[in-house]
Each structure stands twice: as structure tokens, then as C-alpha cells.
Design a protein around this motif. Structure first.
Motif, PDB file in Angstrom:
ATOM      1  N   ALA A  38       0.823  -1.204   0.000  1.00 42.08           N
ATOM      2  CA  ALA A  38       0.000   0.000   0.000  1.00 42.08           C
ATOM      3  C   ALA A  38       0.859   1.257   0.000  1.00 42.08           C
ATOM      4  O   ALA A  38       0.519   2.246  -0.622  1.00 42.08           O
ATOM      5  N   ALA A  39       1.979   1.235   0.703  1.00 46.40           N
ATOM      6  CA  ALA A  39       2.847   2.424   0.774  1.00 46.40           C
ATOM      7  C   ALA A  39       4.212   2.016   1.296  1.00 46.40           C
ATOM      8  O   ALA A  39       4.345   1.049   2.029  1.00 46.40           O
ATOM      9  N   VAL A  40       5.215   2.781   0.914  1.00 51.53           N
ATOM     10  CA  VAL A  40       6.566   2.589   1.425  1.00 51.53           C
ATOM     11  C   VAL A  40       7.000   3.912   2.022  1.00 51.53           C
ATOM     12  O   VAL A  40       6.882   4.964   1.392  1.00 51.53           O
ATOM     13  N   ARG A  41       7.487   3.866   3.247  1.00 54.63           N
ATOM     14  CA  ARG A  41       7.941   5.081   3.916  1.00 54.63           C
ATOM     15  C   ARG A  41       9.413   4.939   4.250  1.00 54.63           C
ATOM     16  O   ARG A  41       9.820   3.968   4.885  1.00 54.63           O
ATOM     17  N   ASP A  42      10.201   5.906   3.827  1.00 58.25           N
ATOM     18  CA  ASP A  42      11.635   5.919   4.144  1.00 58.25           C
ATOM     19  C   ASP A  42      11.783   6.381   5.584  1.00 58.25           C
ATOM     20  O   ASP A  42      11.333   7.471   5.938  1.00 58.25           O
ATOM     21  N   THR A  43      12.404   5.558   6.408  1.00 60.13           N
ATOM     22  CA  THR A  43      12.550   5.898   7.824  1.00 60.13           C
ATOM     23  C   THR A  43      13.923   6.470   8.149  1.00 60.13           C
ATOM     24  O   THR A  43      14.215   6.734   9.298  1.00 60.13           O
ATOM     25  N   ASN A  44      14.761   6.664   7.134  1.00 60.81           N
ATOM     26  CA  ASN A  44      16.088   7.238   7.373  1.00 60.81           C
ATOM     27  C   ASN A  44      15.982   8.756   7.373  1.00 60.81           C
ATOM     28  O   ASN A  44      16.029   9.391   6.332  1.00 60.81           O
ATOM     29  N   ALA A  45      15.824   9.325   8.545  1.00 65.25           N
ATOM     30  CA  ALA A  45      15.657  10.769   8.676  1.00 65.25           C
ATOM     31  C   ALA A  45      17.014  11.415   8.930  1.00 65.25           C
ATOM     32  O   ALA A  45      18.036  10.942   8.469  1.00 65.25           O
ATOM     33  N   ILE A  46      17.015  12.485   9.690  1.00 67.41           N
ATOM     34  CA  ILE A  46      18.248  13.200  10.005  1.00 67.41           C
ATOM     35  C   ILE A  46      19.173  12.293  10.801  1.00 67.41           C
ATOM     36  O   ILE A  46      18.736  11.530  11.653  1.00 67.41           O
ATOM     37  N   ASP A  47      20.442  12.406  10.527  1.00 60.26           N
ATOM     38  CA  ASP A  47      21.470  11.603  11.177  1.00 60.26           C
ATOM     39  C   ASP A  47      21.866  12.288  12.489  1.00 60.26           C
ATOM     40  O   ASP A  47      22.771  13.114  12.502  1.00 60.26           O
ATOM     41  N   VAL A  48      21.160  11.962  13.572  1.00 60.88           N
ATOM     42  CA  VAL A  48      21.406  12.595  14.869  1.00 60.88           C
ATOM     43  C   VAL A  48      22.228  11.662  15.745  1.00 60.88           C
ATOM     44  O   VAL A  48      21.844  10.523  15.981  1.00 60.88           O
ATOM     45  N   SER A  49      23.363  12.177  16.204  1.00 55.90           N
ATOM     46  CA  SER A  49      24.187  11.464  17.183  1.00 55.90           C
ATOM     47  C   SER A  49      24.028  12.185  18.503  1.00 55.90           C
ATOM     48  O   SER A  49      24.201  13.402  18.577  1.00 55.90           O
ATOM     49  N   LEU A  50      23.713  11.439  19.529  1.00 55.44           N
ATOM     50  CA  LEU A  50      23.462  12.016  20.847  1.00 55.44           C
ATOM     51  C   LEU A  50      24.540  11.568  21.817  1.00 55.44           C
ATOM     52  O   LEU A  50      24.787  10.376  21.964  1.00 55.44           O
ATOM     53  N   GLY A  51      25.177  12.535  22.444  1.00 56.33           N
ATOM     54  CA  GLY A  51      26.111  12.254  23.529  1.00 56.33           C
ATOM     55  C   GLY A  51      25.440  12.678  24.820  1.00 56.33           C
ATOM     56  O   GLY A  51      25.063  13.837  24.970  1.00 56.33           O
ATOM     57  N   VAL A  52      25.239  11.760  25.722  1.00 56.83           N
ATOM     58  CA  VAL A  52      24.506  12.078  26.953  1.00 56.83           C
ATOM     59  C   VAL A  52      25.308  11.609  28.162  1.00 56.83           C
ATOM     60  O   VAL A  52      25.825  10.502  28.189  1.00 56.83           O
ATOM     61  N   ALA A  53      25.409  12.512  29.129  1.00 59.06           N
ATOM     62  CA  ALA A  53      26.153  12.192  30.349  1.00 59.06           C
ATOM     63  C   ALA A  53      25.497  11.034  31.079  1.00 59.06           C
ATOM     64  O   ALA A  53      24.276  10.886  31.071  1.00 59.06           O
ATOM     65  N   LEU A  54      26.325  10.212  31.677  1.00 58.77           N
ATOM     66  CA  LEU A  54      25.813   9.085  32.453  1.00 58.77           C
ATOM     67  C   LEU A  54      25.019   9.597  33.650  1.00 58.77           C
ATOM     68  O   LEU A  54      25.478  10.469  34.389  1.00 58.77           O
TER      69      LEU A  54
END
Length: 176
Positions: A38-54
Motif C-alpha cells: 500500500a505504501a513505502v515510507r523511508d525511515t532514514n531521517a536526520i542523522d542525529v548522534s546524541l552524547g549524553v552524560a551518564l
């Protein structure tokens, strides 16, 4: 009793290319299920890398779950100068954290779960990256990402510091 899907119902599949494919059941039986795309959706959006403090483990696990649901590409735990949590047993923890990420991605129909990196320092996380595409939370009046990069494409890095904020040395380094 279990709910069964019938003819006319829509299923969603993830293919190996990272697309979300919606298909409608045209005929259902005990063994055979015929569909049409019925439809194809590309799920590759913005390339976000997250660095988060422990942070403390229950909250860190919750954060990983939510970040995986919104489609971040990679997550790097940060060992900051003001971090309360120190990582000694990463190998032991990483298996459980990988499972949390995989389950959250699957639940939100994200075929590309984020990659969980090994812990790094702030300097290691931003090494060899464009500082114009690196953003961090800090007290002060700084431009928003949309003001600097109107059409966001490619990799963007976000850093989230510990509860006490980034140290002056880390802040100075990030502002260079």
C-alpha cells in the motif's frame, strides 16, 4: 481468544533497506496470507548522534528507550567531569541496554535502532566533527540549530551534560 487480522486489515513490515512497508491483506486463511503493498515510507531521517552524560541507571535506561523511539542514529554515554555515575562495568551493562534499545525501536516501528557506543569523554565525542553541527545544552543565549542550519541534512551532534552541567573546561572546549 486472540485477535486475528482479516482481509482488508493493514500490516506494517520493515525491509532490510530500512523502509517501512504498509501492506493490505487481500486474502487470509489458516496458512496463507496474501498482501499487496500500500505504501513505502523511508525511515532514514536526520542523522542525529546524541552524547549524553551518564545518569542513574533507571533514568538512563528510560532515556535510551525514548531516544530509540524518536529515531536517533547513535547514542554515546559521556563521562563528564561532573558526572556522578562512573562506568566500571560497561560490558555487563551494555547487553541489557542494547535489548532496551532494540525493543523500543521495534515498538515504535523504527527499523534502524540506534547504535550504542562505548562511553567517551566530551573531547572524544566531538573529535573529528564539524563544530558548526554540534550543539549542547548550556545556560546562556545561543542560537538554535534551525537559526544556524536552515535545511538540516547530514550528521548533527547533540550533547546533554550531567545534572551539575558541563564543567568550565568542557564548556570552553565546546565553545572554541
Amino acid at each position: 481468544h486472540v485477535m486475528r487480522m482479516n482481509a482488508g486489515d493493514t500490516l506494517e513490515f520493515m525491509d532490510s533497506a530500512g523502509n517501512l512497508v504498509a501492506a493490505k491483506i487481500t486474502r487470509a486463511g489458516n496458512v496463507v496470507c496474501m498482501t499487496r503493498t500500500a505504501a513505502v515510507r523511508d525511515t532514514n531521517a536526520i542523522d542525529v548522534s546524541l552524547g549524553v552524560a551518564l545518569i542513574k541507571w533507571p533514568r538512563f535506561e528510560w532515556m535510551l528507550e525514548k531516544v530509540a523511539e524518536v529515531g536517533v542514529k547513535s547514542i554515546t554515554p559521556l563521562c563528564c567531569e561532573r558526572s556522578v555515575i562512573k562506568i566500571q562495568d560497561w560490558a555487563h551493562k551494555s547487553d541489557r541496554l542494547q535489548k532496551i534499545i532494540a525493543e523500543a525501536a521495534r515498538q515504535s516501528l523504527n527499523p534502524n535502532p540506534p547504535h550504542l557506543e562505548t562511553p567517551k569523554t566530551v573531547r572524544e565525542f566531538v573529535a573529528n566533527t564539524d563544530k558548526q553541527r554540534t550543539f549542547f545544552a548550556h545556560i546562556g543565549h545561543y542560537p538554535r540549530p534551525s537559526q544556524i542550519i536552515p535545511n538540516i541534512e547530514g550528521e548533527i551532534r547533540f550533547l546533554i551534560g550531567p545534572e551539575g552541567g558541563f564543567s568550565p573546561a568542557e564548556t570552553d572546549f565546546l565553545l572554541e
